[in-house]
Design an enzyme around this catalytic site. Structure first.
Site, mmCIF file in Angstrom:
data_model
loop_
_atom_site.group_PDB
_atom_site.id
_atom_site.type_symbol
_atom_site.label_atom_id
_atom_site.label_comp_id
_atom_site.label_asym_id
_atom_site.label_seq_id
_atom_site.Cartn_x
_atom_site.Cartn_y
_atom_site.Cartn_z
ATOM 1 C CG HIS A 34 5.127 19.563 10.535
ATOM 2 N ND1 HIS A 34 6.430 19.133 10.443
ATOM 3 C CD2 HIS A 34 4.609 19.457 9.275
ATOM 4 C CE1 HIS A 34 6.696 18.785 9.189
ATOM 5 N NE2 HIS A 34 5.608 18.964 8.466
ATOM 6 C CG HIS A 57 2.703 15.489 7.042
ATOM 7 N ND1 HIS A 57 3.759 14.755 6.543
ATOM 8 C CD2 HIS A 57 3.085 16.790 6.940
ATOM 9 C CE1 HIS A 57 4.733 15.568 6.176
ATOM 10 N NE2 HIS A 57 4.354 16.822 6.385
ATOM 11 C CD GLU A 58 1.011 20.048 7.313
ATOM 12 O OE1 GLU A 58 1.749 20.657 8.111
ATOM 13 O OE2 GLU A 58 1.352 19.798 6.134
HETATM 14 ZN ZN LIG Z 1 5.303 18.618 6.424
#
Ligand SMILES: [Zn+2]
Length: 299
Positions: A213, A209-210
């Site tokens: 980003h 998830h990170e």
């Molecule tokens: Zn996030």
């Protein structure tokens, strides 16, 4: 479910009750945030630069790119409970990361693992006000490589605002690099790696998830304000349906914007669902990822 999500979101934003719910595994908190005004500004810049590069980009087929990856284990002691993540868990984490990005142009190769004992960095290195000084100091001391290198920091987030909120991680965007190169990278709670103790967020997809980003993706849900809105283009990706709130747990299905097409993307890596629930990036996200990485990281 919608009502519960709204309640959980509102609580997790500001209160100790939110933290209690987080500790019971009901919520997750990603600290990667961007205001609507800032998003508008960076997206205008992105559109302009993308147009400038478009001919060159279109002429090239996506190719496999190996991203050198540095993992910085920041610990308060040499024990596992002090954040001293073993090499075996880091290897498992790299496998999960590469499996998740298998249908993108990117793979990640671990080139170095550093280990640093620093209690302040371990306890406080969030991007909240009471952690920002420590995280800046930590990254300035440890970061390796250029815009093309991924730096991952594993820390404890135990004290201050991060501890209260149950922060799991945060990452920077590609467009952040130019102004703040030392700040570039991803910080995660050490016990979210595969085999870690933060059940049900210990499958390794917290890092996925990170890194999502870090490759230029926003959350699939609208984060404009706590009341939530059904803006289908909030993540600038066409094939993720409008989603009013983040998803918690792993519901069978959820449709927080019933007047607009499509169920919520509860299985998407850029939602907040539990980690066993998450299994995909969409083609639209892959396209944005490749464009963001091309424009701002040169890969
Ligand atoms: Zn996030």
């Amino acid at each position: 479910m919608v009502a519960l999500s709204a309640l959980v979101l509102a609580l997790s934003a500001v209160s100790a009750l939110g933290s209690q719910m987080a500790s019971r595994g009901l919520t997750r908190v990603c600290g990667t945030e961007i205001s609507t005004a800032e998003k508008d500004a960076v997206e205008a810049d992105f559109a302009a630069r993308r147009t400038e590069l478009k001919l060159a980009a279109d002429a090239q087929k996506p190719k496999r790119v190996t991203i050198p990856t540095y993992v910085h284990v920041v610990r308060s002691s040499r024990k596992l409970s002090g954040g001293n993540v073993p090499d075996s868990q880091i290897a498992d984490q790299m496998r999960v990361l590469n499996a998740a990005f298998a249908n993108t142009s990117y793979s990640f190769k671990l080139v170095e693992t550093t280990r640093t004992t620093n209690k302040n960095w371990f306890e406080y290195a969030s991007n909240y006000e009471d952690g920002i000084g420590n995280q800046t100091e930590m990254k300035t001391a440890l970061r390796r490589g250029d815009a093309k290198a991924l730096n991952v920091y594993t820390v404890g987030f135990r004290e201050g605002t991060a501890g209260l909120y149950g922060l799991l991680g945060y990452g920077t965007f590609p467009f952040d690099y130019e102004d703040a190169p030392k700040n570039d990278g991803v910080v995660i709670l050490y016990s979210t790696v595969p085999g870690g103790t933060t059940d049900p967020y210990n499958f390794g997809t917290n890092l996925v998830h990170e890194v999502g980003h870090w490759t230029g993706l926003y959350h699939v849900f609208n984060e404009g304000d706590l009341s939530g809105t059904c803006d289908g283009s909030s993540d600038l990706v066409d094939d993720t349906p409008a989603q009013r709130y983040p998803t918690f747990g792993c519901p069978e299905r959820q449709d927080s914007c019933p007047d607009l097409p499509g169920d919520d993307a509860i299985h998407n890596y850029m939602d907040y669902s539990t980690e066993d629930c998450q299994n995909n990036f969409t083609p639209g996200q892959r396209e944005r990822m490749h464009a963001q990485m091309g424009v701002y990281r040169g890969i």
